[in-house]
Scaffold this active site. Structure first.
Site, short mmCIF file in Angstrom:
data_model
loop_
_atom_site.label_atom_id
_atom_site.label_comp_id
_atom_site.label_asym_id
_atom_site.label_seq_id
_atom_site.Cartn_x
_atom_site.Cartn_y
_atom_site.Cartn_z
N LYS A 59 46.05 23.01 33.85
CA LYS A 59 45.21 22.95 34.87
C LYS A 59 45.95 21.83 35.89
O LYS A 59 45.97 21.63 37.60
CB LYS A 59 43.84 22.24 35.50
CG LYS A 59 42.94 22.28 36.60
CD LYS A 59 43.32 23.46 37.44
CE LYS A 59 42.64 22.57 38.83
NZ LYS A 59 41.54 23.65 39.30
N CYS A 61 41.70 18.82 45.40
CA CYS A 61 42.38 19.18 44.38
C CYS A 61 43.88 18.14 43.62
O CYS A 61 44.26 18.15 43.32
CB CYS A 61 42.51 20.95 44.06
SG CYS A 61 40.94 21.11 43.86
N1 SAJ Z 1 49.80 22.56 51.98
C1 SAJ Z 1 51.10 22.53 53.17
N2 SAJ Z 1 52.34 23.24 52.16
C2 SAJ Z 1 52.14 24.44 51.28
C3 SAJ Z 1 50.67 24.87 50.86
C4 SAJ Z 1 49.76 23.80 50.76
O1 SAJ Z 1 51.25 21.08 53.39
O2 SAJ Z 1 52.91 25.23 51.21
C5 SAJ Z 1 48.80 21.79 52.68
C6 SAJ Z 1 47.31 22.47 52.45
O3 SAJ Z 1 47.65 22.57 54.09
C7 SAJ Z 1 46.58 21.98 52.62
C8 SAJ Z 1 46.91 21.05 50.87
O4 SAJ Z 1 48.22 21.41 50.92
O5 SAJ Z 1 46.50 20.94 53.32
C9 SAJ Z 1 46.35 21.87 49.57
O6 SAJ Z 1 46.17 22.88 50.10
P1 SAJ Z 1 46.14 24.71 48.88
O7 SAJ Z 1 46.25 25.38 49.71
O8 SAJ Z 1 48.08 23.83 48.28
O9 SAJ Z 1 44.79 23.91 47.86
P2 SAJ Z 1 43.83 23.98 47.30
O10 SAJ Z 1 43.48 22.33 47.25
O11 SAJ Z 1 42.90 24.10 48.64
O12 SAJ Z 1 43.37 24.73 46.00
C10 SAJ Z 1 44.55 23.81 44.57
C11 SAJ Z 1 44.81 25.96 44.27
N3 SAJ Z 1 46.11 25.70 43.52
C12 SAJ Z 1 47.14 25.92 43.55
O13 SAJ Z 1 47.19 27.03 44.14
C13 SAJ Z 1 47.94 25.15 42.39
C14 SAJ Z 1 44.13 26.36 43.80
O14 SAJ Z 1 44.35 27.41 43.44
C15 SAJ Z 1 43.15 25.40 42.59
O15 SAJ Z 1 41.97 26.48 42.15
C16 SAJ Z 1 42.67 24.62 43.38
O16 SAJ Z 1 43.34 23.52 43.72
C17 SAJ Z 1 42.01 23.50 42.57
O17 SAJ Z 1 40.25 23.83 43.08
O18 SAJ Z 1 42.26 22.46 41.50
#
Ligand code: SAJ
Length: 416
Positions: A204, A258
């Site tokens: 994870k 996360c």
């Molecule tokens: N972000 C970027 N660029 C990207 C993708 C995201 O700047 O290409 C930013 C987003 O805007 C946000 C942050 O990253 O600020 C995190 O967003 P996210 O969509 O990557 O992740 P979370 O925190 O909403 O959810 C993550 C997910 N993990 C992965 O995709 C590996 C989700 O599947 C997990 O269940 C969750 O963390 C968790 O609970 O750990």
């Protein structure tokens, strides 16, 4: 009938509890926050998540999901409590996990299944959870079934992903793994991957660390593109055409509970880490970069009026925890103590700052700053915005807006 007690009715616990309740189990949902319990008892939800409201309401009204202000003796206990990182030491704060485990100790009986869903540093199940459960007088390895089963659902798409994501089941014993697998099989339609608890914990963390590092790379490449005077989004889109390149998107930084947190759980076990620390530094520095773009955009105005669009850490959710938008607002206040910041977010209600409606936010603004990729902003019409603002300048940190349209309406468009 097997009964389940879910501890912690937050972003993960609540949909999980509702899912089991709609799949034949009697579920007690326990939360320490009495207000959450009372609202849920009336069928109301405290979380904005597509589809969640009706899902929870139906589960509560059916009588299968019973919100409770105490732990209820059950056959299965699922711990979905937070595990924040201590901002000073960058170490995991496991106090909620310990408290929740202590809460179930008086109720434990032989054969119970205890599942930790909370994201934790590797070895927490073995070294922290098991010793607490042993206080019951039972042998956690022989008399109980103890499992780490990390959740992987994406806020914004949780209900679908709960059922359709593969599920990693890390039992302390094989019997525990089998029991947890049988339980989740009532709603999980995807593959089960069986392993041990420590591997499940580590996997994870590795998933979220991968995303943090990948986003940091995209952000750093975007900074170089800016120096070169080329569009980073276009450059990365073309690079992604390569079959083995999976670059993420640059943006104003990384938020949520996360991705900015979990890499620290690995770093605490490898203090010499270089890559993970560098990624944290690059992503944490992005809000300051956004402020430098605003500086360029407002061009010497001593007290600019800035329409800040979006406070949530990402689009279409109400969660502003660790949001880069909040970091940007705080930096803007420091940089221009006399600036007028008009903040708008269609979902966020609790960010510590007052918000206004969209028209008020845009009124006489010297700069429109888009910080969150809410779908509502994609449809913003530059012909409408240009009549509301004082200066036609937009800083679009999410590359949400179609630049041609805005340029044609006389806007100067700056992007990360
Ligand atoms: N972000 C970027 N660029 C990207 C993708 C995201 O700047 O290409 C930013 C987003 O805007 C946000 C942050 O990253 O600020 C995190 O967003 P996210 O969509 O990557 O992740 P979370 O925190 O909403 O959810 C993550 C997910 N993990 C992965 O995709 C590996 C989700 O599947 C997990 O269940 C969750 O963390 C968790 O609970 O750990």
């Amino acid at each position: 009938m097997t009964s389940i007690c879910v501890l912690g009715l937050g972003y993960i616990g609540l949909p999980t509890a509702a899912m089991f309740a709609t799949h034949g189990y009697r579920v007690h949902g326990y939360d320490v926050n009495a207000d959450i319990v009372s609202r849920l008892s009336k069928g109301e939800t405290h979380i904005e998540e597509p589809g969640l409201k009706a899902f929870v309401r139906d589960a509560v009204h059916s009588g299968k999901l019973v919100p409770s202000d105490r732990v209820v003796a059950s056959d299965v206990y699922i711990l979905c409590v937070p595990s924040p990182v201590d901002h000073a030491t960058h170490e995991a704060d496991l106090s909620y996990v310990v408290q929740a485990a202590e809460g179930i100790v008086p109720h434990l009986k032989k054969g119970d299944l205890v599942i930790l869903e909370t994201t934790v540093p590797a070895r927490t199940t073995e070294d922290v959870l098991i010793p607490v459960l042993a206080k019951s007088g039972l042998d956690p390895r022989r008399d109980l079934k103890v499992v780490h089963c990390p959740e992987t659902v994406l806020p914004g798409n949780m209900i679908y992903e709960l059922a359709h994501n593969h599920r990693v089941i890390g039992g302390v014993t094989e019997e525990a793994t089998r029991a947890a697998r049988d339980l989740y099989a009532c709603f999980v339609k995807a593959e089960f991957i069986e392993t041990d608890a420590t591997t499940a914990e580590f996997v994870k963390l590795a998933e979220n660390a991968y995303r943090d590092v990948n986003i940091a790379l995209a952000n750093e490449l975007a900074l170089v593109c800016r120096k070169l005077g080329i569009d980073s989004r276009e450059a990365l889109r073309i690079a992604r055409k390569h079959p083995r390149v999976h670059l993420h998107e640059p943006g104003p930084g990384v938020g949520g509970h996360c991705i900015p947190v979990d890499p620290w759980f690995i770093i605490q076990q490898l203090p010499t880490s270089k890559v993970l620390r560098a990624a944290r530094d690059v992503n944490d520095a992005m809000p300051a970069h956004v402020v430098s773009l605003v500086e360029e955009a407002v061009h010497g105005l001593p007290s600019p009026t800035i329409a800040v669009l979006g406070l949530a850490y990402k689009g279409n959710i109400d969660d502003a925890r660790e949001s880069p938008a909040i970091a940007v607002v705080e930096l803007l206040k420091k940089r221009w103590p006399d600036a007028v910041l008009r903040l708008h977010d269609p979902y966020v209600r609790k960010a510590g700052f007052p918000t206004v409606d969209l028209d008020t936010a845009l009124h006489q603004a010297d700069c429109v700053l888009v910080l969150t990729d809410h779908a509502a902003y994609r449809g913003l019409d530059p012909r409408r915005v240009k009549d509301a603002v004082r200066r036609r300048v937009v800083v679009d940190t999410r590359a949400m807006l179609e630049p041609r349209q805005w340029i044609n309406s006389g806007f100067w468009v700056l992007r990360v």
